[in-house]
Every structure is written in C-alpha cells, then in structure tokens.
Write an enzyme that holds these catalytic residues in place. Structure first.
Site, PDB file in Angstrom:
ATOM      1  N   SER A   1       4.906   1.570   8.334  1.00 43.89           N
ATOM      2  CA  SER A   1       4.249   0.961   7.209  1.00 43.89           C
ATOM      3  C   SER A   1       5.643   0.340   6.352  1.00 43.89           C
ATOM      4  O   SER A   1       6.403   0.830   5.968  1.00 43.89           O
ATOM      5  CB  SER A   1       3.568   1.345   6.137  1.00 43.89           C
TER       6      SER A   1
ATOM      7  N   HIS B   1       0.820  -1.236   0.047  1.00 44.52           N
ATOM      8  CA  HIS B   1      -0.030  -0.020  -0.102  1.00 44.52           C
ATOM      9  C   HIS B   1       1.053   1.160  -0.024  1.00 44.52           C
ATOM     10  O   HIS B   1       0.344   2.346  -0.433  1.00 44.52           O
ATOM     11  CB  HIS B   1      -0.871   0.193   1.089  1.00 44.52           C
TER      12      HIS B   1
END
Length: 283
Positions: A229, A89
């Site tokens: 992330s 993502h």
C-alpha cells in the site's frame, strides 16, 4: 492484518500490521500470511516480481517503508527533501483516528536498513476516515474514498538530510498522463516492500495500466501484496523516472476475475498535496 472481506465486490487495503511479538521489521520472519493459491490469484496467475538488488541506486533508493503506532507497515516514496507520499488508509485506524507514522526506513540489504528516521509528522485529510469502510482493525476502500486515499509524511528534523534523491511527481495533466502511458504501451513499474519480503524491495516491471476506475483512479495489473500500500507506480520517459500513481487497493483473491487493482493518479491529487504540505511542494 488489514484485509477486508469482500461484500459482493469490495476493495481491500494492502497495509500490513507487525505482530505484537515483533519489535521491528528487522526481526520479522517474512513468513507470508497469504497462501500460495490466494497469492497466485492476486498476481493474475503468476508472480512477475523481481528482487531489486541495486537498492542503493536511484530511483530504488527513494522507496522506503513506514511503520505506524499500531504496527502497520506500508511503502512510501521520498518526493522532496523532507516529504514522502503514501496511501491515506495506511495512517488511519478505525473508526477514523490518526495512526501516526513512527518510523521510516530506506535501503534494505541483507535484512539491514541503511537509513532510519523517527522524527516524523503524519499529514492526512481527516475526512478520509469517514469515507473508508471499517472492517475489523482495517479498511475497505469504497469508490467514494478511492480518490482521497493519499497521505504525506514529513521528516521534521531539518538537520537530518538523507543522501537520497527524491522521485519527482509526474508534472502533466491527466490527459498528458494518458498520452504518455499510450506512448509507453501503458506499461509502468511498481515497487514496494511486500509482506512476503518485508526487508527486501521487489518490483514488477512493465505491468499494465488497464483503464480508469474513476477520473483520478487507475486500474492496473501490477503484482501487489499487503505491505505494498502506498507503493509508487513509475513511468520512464526519455530516460527519466517520474511517479505517476500510488497503490491503493485490490479486490479479494476470489474476486480477482472481476476487477484489477486500483492506484491513485498523481495529476488528480497534485493540488491537494500542495495544500496538505503547506505549500512545501511546488504546485
């Protein structure tokens, strides 16, 4: 910021955009966008992280920061001479278009990065964008997308060999990983470049793997924020480190009591990484 609002219980992504007025991470003020109360909830009631001061030493030197065309910041790990692993993502922007990585940085001390790379190629399964759920300029990671939330970044300049030792991927099966975690008391180490310390590597040692959300997705209680992330979850066995998973998503602070964080387990994606790398990664 790529923070998705929860719908009953949704997992949001911890990618962090650089504000338009900021030209590079070096100029960022490191001022947090998440408040103390929300951060405390995300950290399971207490901040367990520590600043990694020996960032030039291994394995910390292999953990870097990537920046995309849209300005998102994520953590990535060097896993071979010219390949890095991060979250999928991080390199996609709604409605599913590629958000290329344009900068890679390693070894930050005193807000200065020792190594920088700009000749890069972004490798991700385009189908991931159809599985993610758009939320403004960011993503929610629904269960159908969780197992596919990975990407590779290739250093294109073959002449640019970084003096950094890659972090090896865990080589065993899911069952062997479960056994290794049990032997280690289910304790791992997570490290990344979080939003409140964009120019410093922070780690959470001995955080717990608490179970499995899916066959290839681990639940864990490592303290993470936007910017984390793609950050690695590391396991030390017989004095040797290996990368067992990457940070994918977390519930919103108000839903913390209902779920732990999610990380993608390496055994579940190893074959896909080999294919994505055009067999540059050994199977």
């Amino acid at each position: 910021m790529r923070l998705a609002l929860p719908l009953v219980l949704c997992f949001f992504c911890f990618a962090l955009p650089v504000h338009a007025a900021t030209t590079s991470a070096d100029n960022d003020s490191d001022s947090p966008t998440i408040g103390l109360k929300e951060k405390t909830a995300l950290f399971f009631g207490q901040d367990h992280r520590t600043h990694v001061t020996e960032v030039k030493s291994w394995p910390w030197q292999a953990i870097g920061q990537i920046e995309t065309e849209s300005g998102n910041l994520c953590t990535a790990t060097l896993i071979s001479e010219h390949l890095l692993l991060t979250a999928g993502h991080c390199v996609l922007a709604p409605p599913g278009k590629l958000d290329k990585v344009i900068a890679l940085r390693f070894v930050s001390q005193h807000h200065k990065w020792r190594y920088r790379v700009k000749s890069l190629e972004t490798l991700v399964d385009p189908a991931l964008g159809k599985k993610l759920k758009a939320d403004g300029d960011g993503w929610i990671v629904p269960p159908k997308a969780a197992a596919y939330d990975f990407a590779l970044v290739r250093i294109n300049d073959s002449k640019q060999k970084l003096p950094i030792k890659p972090l090896p991927l865990f080589q065993g099966s899911r069952e062997e990983l479960i056994a290794a975690l049990k032997q280690n008391g289910r304790k791992v180490t997570q490290a990344g470049y979080p939003e409140d310390h964009l120019n410093d590597l922070y780690s959470h040692e001995d955080c717990l793997i608490t179970g499995w959300a899916q066959t290839g997705v681990m639940n864990h209680r490592c303290d993470t924020l936007p910017g984390d992330s793609g950050s690695p979850l590391l396991l030390k066995q017989n004095g040797e480190w290996s990368l067992i998973g990457i940070q994918s998503s977390a519930p919103a602070a108000e839903d913390r009591y209902r779920a732990d964080n999610h990380a993608l387990a390496v055994p579940a994606i190893k074959a896909a990484l080999v294919a994505l790398s055009d067999n540059q990664l050994a199977p």
